[in-house]
Design a protein around this motif. Sequence first.
Motif, PDB file in Angstrom:
ATOM      1  N   LEU A  96       0.854  -1.190   0.000  1.00 46.62           N
ATOM      2  CA  LEU A  96       0.000   0.000   0.000  1.00 46.62           C
ATOM      3  C   LEU A  96       0.884   1.232   0.000  1.00 46.62           C
ATOM      4  N   ASN A  97       0.446   2.248  -0.729  1.00 45.28           N
ATOM      5  CA  ASN A  97       1.212   3.498  -0.797  1.00 45.28           C
ATOM      6  C   ASN A  97       0.801   4.449   0.315  1.00 45.28           C
ATOM      7  N   LYS A  98       1.800   5.032   0.973  1.00 47.80           N
ATOM      8  CA  LYS A  98       1.548   6.087   1.960  1.00 47.80           C
ATOM      9  C   LYS A  98       1.244   7.368   1.222  1.00 47.80           C
ATOM     10  N   PRO A  99       0.338   8.178   1.700  1.00 49.59           N
ATOM     11  CA  PRO A  99      -0.516   7.949   2.855  1.00 49.59           C
ATOM     12  C   PRO A  99      -1.641   6.969   2.506  1.00 49.59           C
ATOM     13  N   VAL A 100      -2.034   6.168   3.467  1.00 54.40           N
ATOM     14  CA  VAL A 100      -3.061   5.153   3.241  1.00 54.40           C
ATOM     15  C   VAL A 100      -4.285   5.473   4.105  1.00 54.40           C
TER      16      VAL A 100
END
Length: 122
Positions: A96-100
């Motif tokens: 998952l890519n930040k920000p999530v």
Amino acid sequence: MRHVLLVDDEEAILYVFRKYLERAGFAVSTAANAHDAIALFGSGHVDALVTDQRMPGMTGDMLVQRLRSVRPGLPAVIVTAYAAECSPDLRNVPVLNKPVPPADLVAAVERALSLAAKDAPA
């Protein structure tokens, strides 16, 4: 109650992600680096791992591989701003890519746990 080991070298991320996961009904232990995570993993039951990728000493995908050498099939999720650095060889590890958003993090952990349960020997 399912137990999540949360690993990130940023204290603010640990705090926020812990709150997301606790509100979803998980027990959460936190570690600021992979070496502390390995010690926590060895000292108690962990149902799933949520880790950052880029940390001092050991990357998140290396941590997943290390813990899976002890417990194959450990459900894991990597949350990072550096998804391109993650190993494509990790099986069933969403990145998952930040920000999530909170719901996305919780859903990814739930899916990882569900996949692990399906893959577990009967």
